[in-house]
Design a protein around this motif. Sequence first.
Motif, PDB file in Angstrom:
ATOM      1  N   LEU A  53       0.826  -1.208   0.000  1.00  0.00           N
ATOM      2  CA  LEU A  53       0.000   0.000   0.000  1.00  0.00           C
ATOM      3  C   LEU A  53       0.858   1.255   0.000  1.00  0.00           C
ATOM      4  CD1 LEU A  53      -2.756  -1.120   2.548  1.00  0.00           C
ATOM      5  CD2 LEU A  53      -2.862  -1.137   0.038  1.00  0.00           C
ATOM      6  N   SER A  54       1.977   1.202   0.727  1.00  0.00           N
ATOM      7  CA  SER A  54       2.886   2.349   0.750  1.00  0.00           C
ATOM      8  C   SER A  54       3.474   2.609  -0.638  1.00  0.00           C
ATOM      9  CB  SER A  54       4.020   2.107   1.754  1.00  0.00           C
ATOM     10  OG  SER A  54       3.506   2.025   3.069  1.00  0.00           O
ATOM     11  N   ALA A  55       3.781   1.523  -1.360  1.00  0.00           N
ATOM     12  CA  ALA A  55       4.326   1.676  -2.712  1.00  0.00           C
ATOM     13  C   ALA A  55       3.303   2.327  -3.636  1.00  0.00           C
ATOM     14  CB  ALA A  55       4.744   0.312  -3.257  1.00  0.00           C
ATOM     15  N   LEU A  56       2.048   1.916  -3.516  1.00  0.00           N
ATOM     16  CA  LEU A  56       1.007   2.518  -4.347  1.00  0.00           C
ATOM     17  C   LEU A  56       0.805   3.989  -3.998  1.00  0.00           C
ATOM     18  CD1 LEU A  56      -1.685  -0.318  -4.453  1.00  0.00           C
ATOM     19  CD2 LEU A  56      -0.128   0.378  -6.273  1.00  0.00           C
ATOM     20  N   LYS A  57       0.834   4.293  -2.694  1.00  0.00           N
ATOM     21  CA  LYS A  57       0.671   5.679  -2.266  1.00  0.00           C
ATOM     22  C   LYS A  57       1.807   6.545  -2.799  1.00  0.00           C
ATOM     23  CE  LYS A  57       0.156   8.604   1.838  1.00  0.00           C
ATOM     24  NZ  LYS A  57       0.128   8.630   3.328  1.00  0.00           N
ATOM     25  N   ALA A  58       3.043   6.026  -2.699  1.00  0.00           N
ATOM     26  CA  ALA A  58       4.190   6.782  -3.200  1.00  0.00           C
ATOM     27  C   ALA A  58       4.090   6.977  -4.711  1.00  0.00           C
ATOM     28  CB  ALA A  58       5.483   6.047  -2.847  1.00  0.00           C
ATOM     29  N   GLY A  59       3.587   5.960  -5.416  1.00  0.00           N
ATOM     30  CA  GLY A  59       3.428   6.071  -6.855  1.00  0.00           C
ATOM     31  C   GLY A  59       2.411   7.126  -7.236  1.00  0.00           C
ATOM     32  N   VAL A  60       1.296   7.177  -6.501  1.00  0.00           N
ATOM     33  CA  VAL A  60       0.277   8.192  -6.770  1.00  0.00           C
ATOM     34  C   VAL A  60       0.848   9.584  -6.536  1.00  0.00           C
ATOM     35  CG1 VAL A  60      -1.913   9.145  -5.947  1.00  0.00           C
ATOM     36  CG2 VAL A  60      -1.679   6.677  -6.312  1.00  0.00           C
ATOM     37  N   GLU A  61       1.590   9.757  -5.439  1.00  0.00           N
ATOM     38  CA  GLU A  61       2.166  11.067  -5.140  1.00  0.00           C
ATOM     39  C   GLU A  61       3.181  11.481  -6.205  1.00  0.00           C
ATOM     40  OE1 GLU A  61       3.710  10.431  -1.247  1.00  0.00           O
ATOM     41  OE2 GLU A  61       1.769  10.704  -0.250  1.00  0.00           O
ATOM     42  N   ALA A  62       3.998  10.519  -6.664  1.00  0.00           N
ATOM     43  CA  ALA A  62       4.976  10.828  -7.708  1.00  0.00           C
ATOM     44  C   ALA A  62       4.277  11.154  -9.027  1.00  0.00           C
ATOM     45  CB  ALA A  62       5.929   9.647  -7.895  1.00  0.00           C
ATOM     46  N   HIS A  63       3.205  10.428  -9.300  1.00  0.00           N
ATOM     47  CA  HIS A  63       2.419  10.711 -10.503  1.00  0.00           C
ATOM     48  C   HIS A  63       1.862  12.124 -10.475  1.00  0.00           C
ATOM     49  CE1 HIS A  63      -1.562  11.081 -12.416  1.00  0.00           C
ATOM     50  NE2 HIS A  63      -1.081  10.320 -13.381  1.00  0.00           N
ATOM     51  N   ASP A  64       1.286  12.514  -9.342  1.00  0.00           N
ATOM     52  CA  ASP A  64       0.666  13.832  -9.228  1.00  0.00           C
ATOM     53  C   ASP A  64       1.694  14.962  -9.305  1.00  0.00           C
ATOM     54  OD1 ASP A  64      -1.699  12.497  -8.984  1.00  0.00           O
ATOM     55  OD2 ASP A  64      -1.885  12.766  -6.812  1.00  0.00           O
ATOM     56  N   ALA A  65       2.916  14.663  -8.894  1.00  0.00           N
ATOM     57  CA  ALA A  65       3.961  15.693  -8.911  1.00  0.00           C
ATOM     58  C   ALA A  65       4.670  15.789 -10.259  1.00  0.00           C
ATOM     59  CB  ALA A  65       4.995  15.400  -7.817  1.00  0.00           C
ATOM     60  N   ALA A  66       4.490  14.767 -11.122  1.00  0.00           N
ATOM     61  CA  ALA A  66       5.183  14.738 -12.409  1.00  0.00           C
ATOM     62  C   ALA A  66       4.599  15.769 -13.369  1.00  0.00           C
ATOM     63  CB  ALA A  66       5.099  13.346 -13.021  1.00  0.00           C
ATOM     64  N   SER A  71       7.155  10.588 -17.147  1.00  0.00           N
ATOM     65  CA  SER A  71       7.432  10.508 -15.713  1.00  0.00           C
ATOM     66  C   SER A  71       6.248   9.913 -14.953  1.00  0.00           C
ATOM     67  CB  SER A  71       7.767  11.892 -15.159  1.00  0.00           C
ATOM     68  OG  SER A  71       8.924  12.423 -15.773  1.00  0.00           O
ATOM     69  N   ARG A  72       5.037  10.249 -15.387  1.00  0.00           N
ATOM     70  CA  ARG A  72       3.840   9.682 -14.741  1.00  0.00           C
ATOM     71  C   ARG A  72       3.808   8.165 -14.918  1.00  0.00           C
ATOM     72  NH1 ARG A  72       1.535  14.282 -17.487  1.00  0.00           N
ATOM     73  NH2 ARG A  72       1.136  15.980 -15.994  1.00  0.00           N
ATOM     74  N   TRP A  73       4.125   7.698 -16.131  1.00  0.00           N
ATOM     75  CA  TRP A  73       4.127   6.262 -16.379  1.00  0.00           C
ATOM     76  C   TRP A  73       5.229   5.561 -15.594  1.00  0.00           C
ATOM     77  CZ3 TRP A  73       1.957   2.048 -16.933  1.00  0.00           C
ATOM     78  CH2 TRP A  73       2.603   0.904 -17.416  1.00  0.00           C
ATOM     79  N   ALA A  74       6.408   6.167 -15.498  1.00  0.00           N
ATOM     80  CA  ALA A  74       7.504   5.582 -14.716  1.00  0.00           C
ATOM     81  C   ALA A  74       7.096   5.417 -13.251  1.00  0.00           C
ATOM     82  CB  ALA A  74       8.758   6.452 -14.830  1.00  0.00           C
ATOM     83  N   ALA A  75       6.380   6.407 -12.718  1.00  0.00           N
ATOM     84  CA  ALA A  75       5.929   6.340 -11.325  1.00  0.00           C
ATOM     85  C   ALA A  75       4.947   5.195 -11.124  1.00  0.00           C
ATOM     86  CB  ALA A  75       5.292   7.660 -10.919  1.00  0.00           C
ATOM     87  N   MET A  76       4.019   5.042 -12.062  1.00  0.00           N
ATOM     88  CA  MET A  76       3.020   3.969 -11.966  1.00  0.00           C
ATOM     89  C   MET A  76       3.647   2.592 -12.140  1.00  0.00           C
ATOM     90  SD  MET A  76      -0.113   4.881 -11.252  1.00  0.00           S
ATOM     91  CE  MET A  76       0.844   5.574  -9.896  1.00  0.00           C
ATOM     92  N   ARG A  77       4.542   2.459 -13.096  1.00  0.00           N
ATOM     93  CA  ARG A  77       5.183   1.165 -13.336  1.00  0.00           C
ATOM     94  C   ARG A  77       5.971   0.712 -12.110  1.00  0.00           C
ATOM     95  NH1 ARG A  77       9.054   1.292 -18.281  1.00  0.00           N
ATOM     96  NH2 ARG A  77      10.154   2.664 -16.832  1.00  0.00           N
ATOM     97  N   GLU A  78       6.732   1.612 -11.520  1.00  0.00           N
ATOM     98  CA  GLU A  78       7.504   1.279 -10.321  1.00  0.00           C
ATOM     99  C   GLU A  78       6.585   0.912  -9.167  1.00  0.00           C
ATOM    100  OE1 GLU A  78      10.601   0.629  -7.674  1.00  0.00           O
ATOM    101  OE2 GLU A  78      10.593   0.795  -9.867  1.00  0.00           O
ATOM    102  N   ALA A  79       5.515   1.667  -8.991  1.00  0.00           N
ATOM    103  CA  ALA A  79       4.576   1.405  -7.896  1.00  0.00           C
ATOM    104  C   ALA A  79       3.924   0.042  -8.056  1.00  0.00           C
ATOM    105  CB  ALA A  79       3.517   2.502  -7.842  1.00  0.00           C
ATOM    106  N   TYR A  80       3.481  -0.280  -9.259  1.00  0.00           N
ATOM    107  CA  TYR A  80       2.819  -1.564  -9.499  1.00  0.00           C
ATOM    108  C   TYR A  80       3.779  -2.730  -9.298  1.00  0.00           C
ATOM    109  CZ  TYR A  80      -1.797  -0.129 -11.201  1.00  0.00           C
ATOM    110  OH  TYR A  80      -3.094   0.331 -11.286  1.00  0.00           O
ATOM    111  N   ASP A  81       4.993  -2.618  -9.839  1.00  0.00           N
ATOM    112  CA  ASP A  81       5.973  -3.702  -9.692  1.00  0.00           C
ATOM    113  C   ASP A  81       6.291  -3.947  -8.214  1.00  0.00           C
ATOM    114  OD1 ASP A  81       6.085  -4.059 -12.375  1.00  0.00           O
ATOM    115  OD2 ASP A  81       8.065  -3.158 -12.665  1.00  0.00           O
ATOM    116  N   THR A  82       6.546  -2.881  -7.476  1.00  0.00           N
ATOM    117  CA  THR A  82       6.901  -3.008  -6.061  1.00  0.00           C
ATOM    118  C   THR A  82       5.739  -3.563  -5.253  1.00  0.00           C
ATOM    119  OG1 THR A  82       8.406  -1.119  -6.269  1.00  0.00           O
ATOM    120  CG2 THR A  82       7.763  -1.774  -4.040  1.00  0.00           C
ATOM    121  N   ALA A  83       4.537  -3.068  -5.527  1.00  0.00           N
ATOM    122  CA  ALA A  83       3.365  -3.523  -4.780  1.00  0.00           C
ATOM    123  C   ALA A  83       3.093  -4.995  -5.032  1.00  0.00           C
ATOM    124  CB  ALA A  83       2.148  -2.681  -5.157  1.00  0.00           C
TER     125      ALA A  83
END
Length: 287
Positions: A53-66, A71-83
């Motif tokens: 859940l923390s990985a998904l939250k961090a991914g959402v925050e990185a997406h919103d800041a991109a 950069s938005r896709w990189a944030a989502m891909r990393e979040a999904y893989d880690t989660a």
Amino acid sequence: MRTEDVLALLGDAASAGRVRALRGDLRGRVDVHIARAREILQSDVARVDASALSALKAGVEAHDAATDDESRWAAMREAYDTAQRALLNAANDPDLALADVTHVGSETVKDDAFVERKMTFYGENGGDAGRWRSLNDGVMGGASSGTLSTTDDGRCMFSGNVSLDYNGGFASVRAYVEEVGEDFDGVYIDAKSPTGEAKTFLFILKDEPCLLEQTNFKVKFKVGTEFTRVKIPFAAFCRAERMGRVVLRPPLKIDAIREFGLMILKGSPEQVGPFELEVKEIGFYRG
């Protein structure tokens, strides 16, 4: 919402996003992933790994800041893989935990009313042996070898050598099938290690989408010097992979199984070198 629900949602998003990407809609791919991540984070969850859940939250925050789609896709891909890795690891290696290895005698195998044999290796031309083909690390420049041959007593031998040369490290054999497993609980293999070496092998199943996506579902198993019936529930085939990397996609479609496979993979030192796995039959079981 529990772990399996989160995994299903992540897999659905990955599949839908892949379709959009193939159509050239890269922004749509990102939108699918971010929407699903927000849905999970806003839901009531139970028994879901906190780090996922923390990985998904961090991914959402990185997406919103991109400030750009890449950069938005990189944030989502990393979040999904880690989660997904965290969710699967939380189950204590489901590959081994769900593989139910049962030792049986030859008479028990013959009289078992709850199995349906799918692969045998006796009779004219070695039964189903001719349906198998080799797929080794030579496709990546490696030097490992693996073949399936028949024995004089109506069995087959998966044998060869696992080499680390040229960054290799796997050998496998595959057979195309057209099977429906909905009336059964899993797949079984009757096998033994003629040499007594305690090597770890993998049983591979592919469904129809796997053939298009070049993905696998693999489960580990071991056998001893006597024939053993290895019973592996379909539920154990829960982790789709491509070249050893976890792929987000829905569970195995047991109503459209299209490939059986046997593999040996590098890892611990005893995995490297010559290997032999003698197989009597392969099929589905119930109960």
